[in-house]
Design a protein around this motif. Structure first.
Motif, mmCIF file in Angstrom:
data_model
loop_
_atom_site.group_PDB
_atom_site.id
_atom_site.type_symbol
_atom_site.label_atom_id
_atom_site.label_comp_id
_atom_site.label_asym_id
_atom_site.label_seq_id
_atom_site.Cartn_x
_atom_site.Cartn_y
_atom_site.Cartn_z
ATOM 1 N N GLY A 107 0.767 -1.031 0.150
ATOM 2 C CA GLY A 107 -0.062 -0.014 -0.014
ATOM 3 C C GLY A 107 1.041 1.283 -0.092
ATOM 4 N N VAL A 108 2.113 1.384 0.784
ATOM 5 C CA VAL A 108 2.794 2.276 0.698
ATOM 6 C C VAL A 108 3.404 2.570 -0.406
ATOM 7 N N ASN A 109 3.815 1.369 -1.193
ATOM 8 C CA ASN A 109 4.612 1.524 -2.457
ATOM 9 C C ASN A 109 3.682 2.010 -3.528
ATOM 10 N N ASP A 110 2.479 1.531 -3.504
ATOM 11 C CA ASP A 110 1.487 2.157 -4.415
ATOM 12 C C ASP A 110 1.169 3.560 -4.093
ATOM 13 N N SER A 111 0.969 4.020 -3.119
ATOM 14 C CA SER A 111 0.776 5.581 -2.470
ATOM 15 C C SER A 111 2.150 6.315 -3.163
ATOM 16 N N LEU A 112 3.168 5.899 -3.024
ATOM 17 C CA LEU A 112 4.622 6.657 -3.217
ATOM 18 C C LEU A 112 4.755 6.647 -4.725
ATOM 19 N N ARG A 113 4.113 5.679 -5.402
ATOM 20 C CA ARG A 113 4.731 5.736 -6.853
ATOM 21 C C ARG A 113 4.026 7.105 -7.684
ATOM 22 N N ASP A 114 5.023 7.551 -8.338
ATOM 23 C CA ASP A 114 4.641 8.584 -9.084
ATOM 24 C C ASP A 114 4.139 9.896 -8.052
ATOM 25 N N SER A 115 4.660 9.741 -7.173
ATOM 26 C CA SER A 115 4.554 10.971 -6.015
ATOM 27 C C SER A 115 5.667 11.893 -5.900
ATOM 28 N N ALA A 116 5.353 12.729 -5.270
ATOM 29 C CA ALA A 116 6.371 13.775 -4.820
ATOM 30 C C ALA A 116 7.732 13.323 -4.199
ATOM 31 N N ALA A 117 7.536 11.936 -3.901
ATOM 32 C CA ALA A 117 8.648 11.187 -3.425
ATOM 33 C C ALA A 117 9.634 10.722 -4.571
ATOM 34 N N ASP A 118 9.117 10.667 -5.729
ATOM 35 C CA ASP A 118 9.727 9.849 -6.771
ATOM 36 C C ASP A 118 10.503 10.964 -7.551
ATOM 37 N N PRO A 119 11.731 10.362 -7.689
ATOM 38 C CA PRO A 119 12.885 11.307 -8.391
ATOM 39 C C PRO A 119 12.703 11.304 -10.066
ATOM 40 N N ARG A 120 11.906 10.454 -10.473
ATOM 41 C CA ARG A 120 12.100 10.332 -11.849
ATOM 42 C C ARG A 120 11.451 11.320 -12.458
ATOM 43 N N PHE A 121 10.452 12.288 -11.995
ATOM 44 C CA PHE A 121 10.216 13.594 -12.784
ATOM 45 C C PHE A 121 11.263 14.437 -13.089
ATOM 46 N N ALA A 122 12.077 14.689 -11.868
ATOM 47 C CA ALA A 122 13.150 15.580 -11.955
ATOM 48 C C ALA A 122 14.209 15.125 -13.154
ATOM 49 N N GLU A 123 14.310 13.581 -13.126
ATOM 50 C CA GLU A 123 15.353 13.214 -14.053
ATOM 51 C C GLU A 123 14.954 13.455 -15.574
ATOM 52 N N GLY A 147 18.942 18.029 -6.160
ATOM 53 C CA GLY A 147 19.165 17.145 -7.336
ATOM 54 C C GLY A 147 19.315 15.691 -7.082
ATOM 55 N N VAL A 148 18.678 14.828 -8.004
ATOM 56 C CA VAL A 148 18.429 13.578 -7.809
ATOM 57 C C VAL A 148 19.458 12.624 -8.317
ATOM 58 N N LEU A 149 20.506 13.196 -8.851
ATOM 59 C CA LEU A 149 21.584 12.460 -9.514
ATOM 60 C C LEU A 149 22.673 12.099 -8.457
ATOM 61 N N GLU A 150 23.402 11.163 -8.832
ATOM 62 C CA GLU A 150 24.782 11.280 -8.050
ATOM 63 C C GLU A 150 25.780 12.331 -8.261
ATOM 64 N N GLY A 151 26.639 12.822 -7.172
ATOM 65 C CA GLY A 151 27.453 13.562 -7.511
ATOM 66 C C GLY A 151 27.036 15.015 -7.591
ATOM 67 N N GLY A 152 27.917 15.892 -7.425
ATOM 68 C CA GLY A 152 27.536 17.553 -7.233
ATOM 69 C C GLY A 152 27.302 18.252 -8.459
ATOM 70 N N TRP A 153 27.091 19.534 -8.498
ATOM 71 C CA TRP A 153 26.754 20.393 -9.339
ATOM 72 C C TRP A 153 27.745 20.447 -10.534
ATOM 73 N N HIS A 154 27.476 20.763 -11.814
ATOM 74 C CA HIS A 154 28.456 20.854 -12.847
ATOM 75 C C HIS A 154 27.795 22.202 -13.506
ATOM 76 N N ASN A 155 28.301 23.320 -12.961
ATOM 77 C CA ASN A 155 27.870 24.485 -13.461
ATOM 78 C C ASN A 155 28.859 25.243 -14.118
ATOM 79 N N PRO A 156 28.650 25.574 -15.588
ATOM 80 C CA PRO A 156 29.573 26.152 -16.492
ATOM 81 C C PRO A 156 30.166 27.430 -15.676
ATOM 82 N N ASN A 157 29.301 28.040 -14.928
ATOM 83 C CA ASN A 157 29.525 29.357 -14.267
ATOM 84 C C ASN A 157 30.328 29.187 -12.987
ATOM 85 N N PRO A 158 31.737 29.262 -12.787
ATOM 86 C CA PRO A 158 32.088 29.140 -11.305
ATOM 87 C C PRO A 158 31.725 30.074 -10.414
#
Length: 457
Positions: free
Chosen positions: A227-243, A303-314
């Motif tokens: 039930g918890v899995n179903d509730s969290l799927r596609d919710s604000a807890a899911d990082p796939r939207f940001a990816e 940010g949902v990815l592994e590692g830090g920021w990679h911004n071209p503007n230092p």
């Protein structure tokens, strides 16, 4: 409305060559983002109209095309989509697109248009892109971009935002554009979650206890977990939207930089991510988004990815802004938060004061706090939180964080709540899992909590 180009039409490109509008569009699609603007603007005005009319949907969606051409292409696309949607019986989406084409209050009143009937403070809304897919996608420019522009903002909204619910975000963007005297781009080129994640927990609990009738307590735990899995799927807890959304934000940023270098060189760009939108902005930074300034406003994470920021503007300047008592603090502090680090504590990010709302009719100023403090400041240009965002965008000195009370509505950390609760419902199972892999297994998209047990680090 432009006449659609026919197969017999040709346009003249550099060197005097003749190609069809369709061929010109194929050339544009094969070019680097930086070359598209120059190529399309090298065509005569009439030839440019032919190319836009030949495939407005493609032109509107191509990063690097000059913004006025994309505005024109988007309007054609929207009017065509309205007809198609009406014929398909999707009247709700058609009505939404129709409402987007209506005039709105001009956030730059000093640029009022004078008409024979008096002063017109309304203006046409301008869209770089709209798409009838998923929850509805769009990129809207609120305000005006011209050679006098000194600052530009890109606003990425949060959970629950879709084409049909954009009005509140656009109103906030209009207030922000008026206060900063610069355009604000509302970025929704992708789907955002439409639920927070708790919505299905009640039904899941009912199912788990019903399962206890034939199976005893052995049936409660797995059913509750499902039930918890179903509730969290596609919710604000899911990082796939940001990816999925972040790469489009990076591409748009490159297109915006190209336009600014031609129209308003020297203008600074600030990206503001609110709630889940902060996770989108942070992920885009991990992918190389170029920005002058970034505001993580009540942000889910960095940010949902592994590692830090990679911004071209230092020299990018980063700020966070989260009200005391805002429940999103629980998400931010969750060990192994799926949305990344807590922006309020991340090195290189300056936490700002959320302060107080603007005065009411009695002159009283209530603090920006609690559940309402998650987003109420967007509707209140007189609030300290809104004012701090304005100062960042304008390059002024914002007010640093002031401790105005506990960040947590309940004085407990995430581990204080989750670990005892999980062990109460299934002590043997939780203990076995914890000792086996050194973490507390959490459901759905949530990353497991690392436990500091002897011998396990």
């Amino acid at each position: 409305m432009h006449d659609l180009a026919t197969g017999d039409d040709t346009v003249t490109i550099g060197g005097g060559g003749q190609v069809t509008p369709a061929d010109a569009i194929n050339l544009l699609k094969g070019m680097d983002v930086g070359r598209r603007r120059d190529f399309l603007l090298s065509l005569s005005a009439s030839d440019r109209e032919r190319v836009i009319a030949a495939d407005p949907t493609t032109i509107a969606g191509l990063d690097g095309i000059d913004f006025p051409s994309r505005f024109a292409a988007s309007e054609i696309t929207m009017r065509t989509e309205i007809v198609r949607l009406e014929r398909a019986g999707n009247h709700r989406r058609a009505d939404t697109l129709r409402s987007l084409l209506a005039q709105s209050e001009n956030p730059s009143p000093d640029r009022t248009v004078r008409t024979p009937m008096g002063e017109d403070t309304d203006s046409e809304r301008t869209f770089l892109y709209t798409g009838d897919k998923g929850n509805g996608h769009l990129i809207e420019m609120v305000g005006e971009l011209n050679p006098d522009t000194r600052n530009v903002a890109v606003y990425v909204p949060g959970t629950g935002t879709r084409l049909e619910t954009m009005s509140g975000n656009v109103t906030a963007a209009r207030k922000l554009a008026a206060a900063t005297d610069g355009p604000v781009f509302v970025f929704l080129d992708g789907d955002l979650p439409q639920k927070l994640g708790y919505e299905g927990l009640g039904e899941g609990a009912k199912k788990s206890w019903r399962s206890a009738v034939p199976w005893g307590l052995a049936g409660v735990v797995p059913t509750a977990v499902d039930g918890v899995n179903d509730s969290l799927r596609d919710s604000a807890a899911d990082p796939r939207f940001a990816e999925e959304m972040a790469p489009r934000l990076v591409a748009f940023g490159k297109s915006l930089d190209t336009e600014l270098s031609a129209v308003a060189p020297g203008a600074t760009t600030t990206y503001v991510g609110h709630s889940y939108g902060g996770s989108v902005v942070g992920t885009a930074e991990q992918l190389g988004l170029r920005a002058d300034r970034v505001v993580y406003a009540s942000s889910a994470g960095t940010g949902v990815l592994e590692g830090g920021w990679h911004n071209p503007n230092p020299d990018v300047q980063r700020y966070s802004l989260t009200a005391p008592g805002d429940p999103i603090h629980y998400s931010q502090s969750l060990p192994d938060n799926p949305h990344g680090g807590d922006p309020d504590d991340t090195p290189g990010v300056t936490r700002l004061d959320t302060g107080y709302h603007g005065p009411d009719e009695n002159g009283h100023r209530a603090p920006v706090e609690g559940l309402a403090g998650h987003g109420s400041y967007w509707n209140d240009p007189g609030s300290d939180a809104f004012g701090n965002i304005v100062k960042v965008i304008r390059g002024e000195m914002p007010t640093a964080y002031v401790d105005r009370g506990s960040d947590y509505p309940i004085a407990a950390t995430v581990e204080d709540v989750l670990v005892p609760t999980t062990r109460f419902f299934s002590p043997p199972l939780a203990a076995a899992i914890d000792l086996a892999d050194g973490d507390l297994n959490l459901p759905g998209p949530l990353r497991d909590i690392k436990l500091r047990l002897p011998g396990l680090g």
